[in-house]
Design an enzyme around this catalytic site. Sequence first.
Site, PDB file in Angstrom:
ATOM      1  N   LYS A 159      41.602  46.077  38.836  1.00 44.42           N
ATOM      2  CA  LYS A 159      41.173  47.149  39.554  1.00 44.42           C
ATOM      3  C   LYS A 159      39.844  47.672  39.224  1.00 44.42           C
ATOM      4  O   LYS A 159      39.582  48.477  38.051  1.00 44.42           O
ATOM      5  CB  LYS A 159      42.889  48.317  39.318  1.00 44.42           C
ATOM      6  CG  LYS A 159      42.426  48.916  40.552  1.00 44.42           C
ATOM      7  CD  LYS A 159      43.727  50.785  40.172  1.00 44.42           C
ATOM      8  CE  LYS A 159      42.987  51.604  41.388  1.00 44.42           C
ATOM      9  NZ  LYS A 159      42.636  52.060  42.390  1.00 44.42           N
TER      10      LYS A 159
HETATM   11  N1  PMP Z   1      45.317  48.084  47.331  1.00 44.76           N
HETATM   12  C1  PMP Z   1      44.401  48.671  46.386  1.00 44.76           C
HETATM   13  C2  PMP Z   1      43.329  47.895  46.970  1.00 44.76           C
HETATM   14  C3  PMP Z   1      44.302  49.630  45.806  1.00 44.76           C
HETATM   15  O1  PMP Z   1      43.335  50.711  45.857  1.00 44.76           O
HETATM   16  C4  PMP Z   1      45.670  50.664  45.603  1.00 44.76           C
HETATM   17  C5  PMP Z   1      45.275  51.793  45.039  1.00 44.76           C
HETATM   18  N2  PMP Z   1      45.455  51.813  43.242  1.00 44.76           N
HETATM   19  C6  PMP Z   1      46.631  49.880  46.279  1.00 44.76           C
HETATM   20  C7  PMP Z   1      46.458  48.534  46.331  1.00 44.76           C
HETATM   21  C8  PMP Z   1      47.774  50.736  45.734  1.00 44.76           C
HETATM   22  O2  PMP Z   1      48.192  50.317  44.508  1.00 44.76           O
HETATM   23  P1  PMP Z   1      49.100  51.796  43.992  1.00 44.76           P
HETATM   24  O3  PMP Z   1      50.541  51.948  43.803  1.00 44.76           O
HETATM   25  O4  PMP Z   1      48.549  51.194  41.706  1.00 44.76           O
HETATM   26  O5  PMP Z   1      48.695  52.768  43.358  1.00 44.76           O
END
Ligand code: PMP
Length: 290
Positions: A159
Amino acid sequence: MSVIPFDLRDGYIWLDGKLVEWKEAKLHVLSHGLHYGSSVFEGERAYNGKIFKTTEHSERFLRSANILDFEIPYTVAQLNEAKDLVVAKNGFKNCYVRPVAWRGSEMMAVAAQHATIHVAIATWDWPSMFDVAQKMKGIRLDIADYRRPDPQTAPCDSKAAGLYMICTISKHRAERKGYADAMMLDWQGRVAECTGANIFFTQGGKIHTPIADCFLNGITRQTVIGLAKDRQIEVIERRIMPEELAGFDECFICGTGAEVTPVSEIGPYKFTPSTISRTLVEDYSAAVNA
Ligand code: PMP
């Protein structure tokens, strides 16, 4: 817009091991993280004072940094404790939580092996939209021009702040056209995800979702797959081409910020949020508040 800019708010931010006054949580303009994108972050939510899946988020935070070839100098337990402290100190029960780590100022070139790693944790109010009737109207999505990159060209399991460059551009373009967000294809032209959330479709009572092989396998995505399976709804992870969208009944996106949000339109394709979306909106709400 009369929102208070994020640097001018009141409260406390955890910075490199201690709580500091919100407005004092600063970094220098010559920070590697700013110039070279060597920064990773998390997005979490606390419900009733408890951060949902806090350990999973802390683990991903450490992993994201390792993928960018740096080490966050705190353990999962220390990060969990720090996040709880920030939430409590700011007096929140329901809020968004944002840990961020970046390379500092010791080296200002591509190589930065000796740069200090900094970590901050902030929290702010971001109401979750669990008005089911409102949600069931669905949001409208554009189809982004940019594609999620080939995993051989970008650290897609991290991330990493840098990966959001194409998301911000895509979301801006979508918003200018009156859409809420944009669905992105991947480098091979397959359906991937949105700019900050994963995507699901339904067909004949089954759920179809793209394989997370070049984008974030969201913690919410994994939770929703588990919730669907608990309901004996079959979840098929597969390669989905955009032309197939015409044959799907429902569509919804999910992520920490978006939670579970039904979709009514993607470009020329129309969907009718119905039973499966409603069930998962409600089951997710129950899970995070448990
Ligand atoms: N894809 C992207 C590009 C994101 O930024 C997020 C948010 N973090 C997600 C998917 C979903 O991730 P999560 O469920 O862990 O928040």
